[in-house]
Design a protein around this motif. Structure first.
Motif, PDB file in Angstrom:
ATOM      1  N   ALA A   1       0.843  -1.197   0.000  1.00 18.53           N
ATOM      2  CA  ALA A   1       0.000   0.000   0.000  1.00 18.53           C
ATOM      3  C   ALA A   1       0.878   1.245   0.000  1.00 18.53           C
ATOM      4  O   ALA A   1       0.469   2.324   0.421  1.00 18.53           O
ATOM      5  CB  ALA A   1      -0.936   0.003   1.200  1.00 18.53           C
ATOM      6  N   THR A   2       2.111   1.076  -0.476  1.00 21.64           N
ATOM      7  CA  THR A   2       3.051   2.178  -0.608  1.00 21.64           C
ATOM      8  C   THR A   2       3.648   2.160  -2.010  1.00 21.64           C
ATOM      9  O   THR A   2       3.531   1.170  -2.734  1.00 21.64           O
ATOM     10  CB  THR A   2       4.193   2.087   0.425  1.00 21.64           C
ATOM     11  N   ALA A   3       4.318   3.259  -2.362  1.00 19.75           N
ATOM     12  CA  ALA A   3       4.955   3.324  -3.682  1.00 19.75           C
ATOM     13  C   ALA A   3       6.099   4.323  -3.660  1.00 19.75           C
ATOM     14  O   ALA A   3       6.087   5.294  -2.898  1.00 19.75           O
ATOM     15  CB  ALA A   3       3.945   3.734  -4.753  1.00 19.75           C
ATOM     16  N   THR A   4       7.092   4.047  -4.500  1.00 19.35           N
ATOM     17  CA  THR A   4       8.124   5.011  -4.827  1.00 19.35           C
ATOM     18  C   THR A   4       8.485   4.812  -6.294  1.00 19.35           C
ATOM     19  O   THR A   4       7.769   4.093  -7.002  1.00 19.35           O
ATOM     20  CB  THR A   4       9.331   4.906  -3.876  1.00 19.35           C
ATOM     21  N   VAL A   5       9.573   5.427  -6.765  1.00 19.88           N
ATOM     22  CA  VAL A   5       9.771   5.525  -8.218  1.00 19.88           C
ATOM     23  C   VAL A   5      10.552   4.378  -8.847  1.00 19.88           C
ATOM     24  O   VAL A   5      10.794   4.406 -10.048  1.00 19.88           O
ATOM     25  CB  VAL A   5      10.433   6.866  -8.588  1.00 19.88           C
ATOM     26  N   SER A   6      10.935   3.375  -8.085  1.00 22.53           N
ATOM     27  CA  SER A   6      11.555   2.199  -8.691  1.00 22.53           C
ATOM     28  C   SER A   6      11.391   1.000  -7.769  1.00 22.53           C
ATOM     29  O   SER A   6      11.284   1.159  -6.544  1.00 22.53           O
ATOM     30  CB  SER A   6      13.050   2.426  -8.970  1.00 22.53           C
ATOM     31  N   GLN A   7      11.401  -0.181  -8.364  1.00 26.56           N
ATOM     32  CA  GLN A   7      11.289  -1.394  -7.567  1.00 26.56           C
ATOM     33  C   GLN A   7      12.503  -1.564  -6.673  1.00 26.56           C
ATOM     34  O   GLN A   7      12.393  -2.031  -5.535  1.00 26.56           O
ATOM     35  CB  GLN A   7      11.140  -2.611  -8.484  1.00 26.56           C
ATOM     36  N   ALA A   8      13.669  -1.165  -7.167  1.00 22.93           N
ATOM     37  CA  ALA A   8      14.889  -1.289  -6.366  1.00 22.93           C
ATOM     38  C   ALA A   8      14.801  -0.429  -5.112  1.00 22.93           C
ATOM     39  O   ALA A   8      15.144  -0.890  -4.005  1.00 22.93           O
ATOM     40  CB  ALA A   8      16.107  -0.893  -7.200  1.00 22.93           C
ATOM     41  N   GLN A   9      14.355   0.816  -5.252  1.00 27.24           N
ATOM     42  CA  GLN A   9      14.222   1.674  -4.078  1.00 27.24           C
ATOM     43  C   GLN A   9      13.171   1.143  -3.117  1.00 27.24           C
ATOM     44  O   GLN A   9      13.348   1.197  -1.897  1.00 27.24           O
ATOM     45  CB  GLN A   9      13.870   3.105  -4.516  1.00 27.24           C
ATOM     46  N   GLN A  10      12.075   0.634  -3.656  1.00 26.54           N
ATOM     47  CA  GLN A  10      11.032   0.041  -2.817  1.00 26.54           C
ATOM     48  C   GLN A  10      11.583  -1.134  -2.019  1.00 26.54           C
ATOM     49  O   GLN A  10      11.433  -1.206  -0.795  1.00 26.54           O
ATOM     50  CB  GLN A  10       9.862  -0.416  -3.699  1.00 26.54           C
ATOM     51  N   ASP A  11      12.234  -2.048  -2.703  1.00 20.33           N
ATOM     52  CA  ASP A  11      12.752  -3.248  -2.040  1.00 20.33           C
ATOM     53  C   ASP A  11      13.832  -2.907  -1.019  1.00 20.33           C
ATOM     54  O   ASP A  11      13.858  -3.481   0.090  1.00 20.33           O
ATOM     55  CB  ASP A  11      13.323  -4.219  -3.082  1.00 20.33           C
ATOM     56  N   ASN A  12      14.733  -1.988  -1.381  1.00 21.58           N
ATOM     57  CA  ASN A  12      15.806  -1.617  -0.464  1.00 21.58           C
ATOM     58  C   ASN A  12      15.265  -0.970   0.800  1.00 21.58           C
ATOM     59  O   ASN A  12      15.754  -1.222   1.903  1.00 21.58           O
ATOM     60  CB  ASN A  12      16.791  -0.666  -1.153  1.00 21.58           C
ATOM     61  N   CYS A  13      14.251  -0.142   0.637  1.00 20.71           N
ATOM     62  CA  CYS A  13      13.664   0.528   1.791  1.00 20.71           C
ATOM     63  C   CYS A  13      12.981  -0.471   2.714  1.00 20.71           C
ATOM     64  O   CYS A  13      13.168  -0.425   3.934  1.00 20.71           O
ATOM     65  CB  CYS A  13      12.663   1.587   1.323  1.00 20.71           C
ATOM     66  N   VAL A  14      12.201  -1.364   2.146  1.00 16.35           N
ATOM     67  CA  VAL A  14      11.517  -2.378   2.965  1.00 16.35           C
ATOM     68  C   VAL A  14      12.535  -3.234   3.708  1.00 16.35           C
ATOM     69  O   VAL A  14      12.371  -3.534   4.887  1.00 16.35           O
ATOM     70  CB  VAL A  14      10.600  -3.249   2.083  1.00 16.35           C
ATOM     71  N   GLU A  15      13.605  -3.601   3.018  1.00 14.36           N
ATOM     72  CA  GLU A  15      14.650  -4.414   3.644  1.00 14.36           C
ATOM     73  C   GLU A  15      15.324  -3.657   4.795  1.00 14.36           C
ATOM     74  O   GLU A  15      15.619  -4.246   5.841  1.00 14.36           O
ATOM     75  CB  GLU A  15      15.689  -4.821   2.605  1.00 14.36           C
ATOM     76  N   ARG A  16      15.569  -2.371   4.618  1.00 23.97           N
ATOM     77  CA  ARG A  16      16.183  -1.560   5.676  1.00 23.97           C
ATOM     78  C   ARG A  16      15.305  -1.487   6.916  1.00 23.97           C
ATOM     79  O   ARG A  16      15.803  -1.519   8.048  1.00 23.97           O
ATOM     80  CB  ARG A  16      16.426  -0.122   5.188  1.00 23.97           C
ATOM     81  N   LEU A  17      14.008  -1.374   6.709  1.00 18.31           N
ATOM     82  CA  LEU A  17      13.099  -1.128   7.827  1.00 18.31           C
ATOM     83  C   LEU A  17      12.652  -2.409   8.535  1.00 18.31           C
ATOM     84  O   LEU A  17      12.475  -2.419   9.755  1.00 18.31           O
ATOM     85  CB  LEU A  17      11.862  -0.375   7.326  1.00 18.31           C
ATOM     86  N   ASP A  18      12.449  -3.461   7.766  1.00 16.96           N
ATOM     87  CA  ASP A  18      11.851  -4.690   8.297  1.00 16.96           C
ATOM     88  C   ASP A  18      12.688  -5.275   9.429  1.00 16.96           C
ATOM     89  O   ASP A  18      13.859  -5.612   9.251  1.00 16.96           O
ATOM     90  CB  ASP A  18      11.709  -5.722   7.174  1.00 16.96           C
ATOM     91  N   GLY A  19      12.082  -5.375  10.598  1.00 14.67           N
ATOM     92  CA  GLY A  19      12.755  -5.967  11.749  1.00 14.67           C
ATOM     93  C   GLY A  19      13.720  -5.049  12.454  1.00 14.67           C
ATOM     94  O   GLY A  19      14.241  -5.394  13.524  1.00 14.67           O
ATOM     95  N   GLN A  20      13.981  -3.866  11.887  1.00 10.83           N
ATOM     96  CA  GLN A  20      14.875  -2.892  12.511  1.00 10.83           C
ATOM     97  C   GLN A  20      14.100  -1.833  13.279  1.00 10.83           C
ATOM     98  O   GLN A  20      14.456  -1.485  14.402  1.00 10.83           O
ATOM     99  CB  GLN A  20      15.750  -2.216  11.441  1.00 10.83           C
ATOM    100  N   CYS A  21      13.037  -1.320  12.652  1.00 10.79           N
ATOM    101  CA  CYS A  21      12.219  -0.328  13.353  1.00 10.79           C
ATOM    102  C   CYS A  21      10.734  -0.468  13.017  1.00 10.79           C
ATOM    103  O   CYS A  21       9.931   0.386  13.389  1.00 10.79           O
ATOM    104  CB  CYS A  21      12.694   1.090  13.051  1.00 10.79           C
ATOM    105  N   CYS A  22      10.366  -1.541  12.344  1.00  7.73           N
ATOM    106  CA  CYS A  22       8.945  -1.793  12.086  1.00  7.73           C
ATOM    107  C   CYS A  22       8.748  -3.248  11.677  1.00  7.73           C
ATOM    108  O   CYS A  22       9.708  -3.962  11.385  1.00  7.73           O
ATOM    109  CB  CYS A  22       8.418  -0.878  10.981  1.00  7.73           C
TER     110      CYS A  22
END
Length: 209
Positions: free
Chosen positions: A168-189
């Motif tokens: 239910a979110t979006a940004t301008v590339s799949q790479a940025q989307q995936d990298n962001c989710v990976e950074r956040l998951d289990g670290q602060c959400c």
């Protein structure tokens, strides 16, 4: 744990083709490829999922909050340095500050106007969430790697339990989307998908009905 849905930057400034940060011309910092990816994801996945989330949260009587970028002043002089540098400006009454029709606030749902990437530090959101007795926030909207990431990281530091509804979110590339989710998951959400969250809520409704 009391919850709330945060719908972030779903407005003409940030998420409408040919307007705001996607306005045509030399100043647009996004390539045609990035724009095509973003609006395809937004139209076919993100916005339909936000609608599903809003529907289930409303049905369950859980707070739906709408966070948008909008200044208090006409010239936007209170914006952060980085918003000024990026020429992000949505003033009171402007088209840029208007919400996208399909996910517009309803009734007396709360609207929070921010002048930074995230709302913590430049709005009263923390005091508001305390007053509402909210401890867990579900985040959706745009852009995943900027406003949403800023909101989640700050919320975690303030002691909340953020959840990123990734589809239910979006940004301008799949790479940025995936990298962001990976950074956040289990670290602060925690990260969840819309269908799983909706099903969990429906199951809970059946179990207490």
């Amino acid at each position: 744990m009391k919850s709330a849905l945060l719908c972030i930057d779903l407005q003409h400034l940030c998420a409408v083709r040919g307007e705001g940060i996607f306005a045509a011309g030399d100043n647009c910092r996004f390539s045609n490829e990035e724009q095509e990816y973003f609006f395809d994801r937004l139209d076919n996945e993100t916005l339909p999922n936000v609608q599903k989330l809003q529907a289930i949260f409303r049905d369950k009587g859980i707070e739906v909050l709408h966070i948008r970028t909008r200044t208090k002043t006409r010239d936007g002089r209170e914006r952060t340095f980085w918003q000024k540098r990026a020429e992000l400006l949505a003033t009171p009454g402007s088209r840029e500050s208007e919400f996208i029709d399909s996910v517009i606030p309803r009734g007396d749902e709360l609207i929070i106007n921010k002048t930074g990437s995230g709302p913590f530090g430049n709005t009263n959101i923390h005091a508001l969430l305390v007053q509402l007795d909210v401890q867990q926030i579900y985040c959706c909207g745009v852009h995943t790697n900027t406003s949403i990431e800023s909101t989640i990281r700050a919320a975690a530091d303030y002691g909340y339990c953020p959840v990123l509804v990734s589809d239910a979110t979006a940004t301008v590339s799949q790479a940025q989307q995936d990298n962001c989710v990976e950074r956040l998951d289990g670290q602060c959400c925690e990260v969840i998908q819309t269908a799983k969250l909706v099903e969990d809520f429906k199951h809970h409704l059946r179990s207490v009905g």
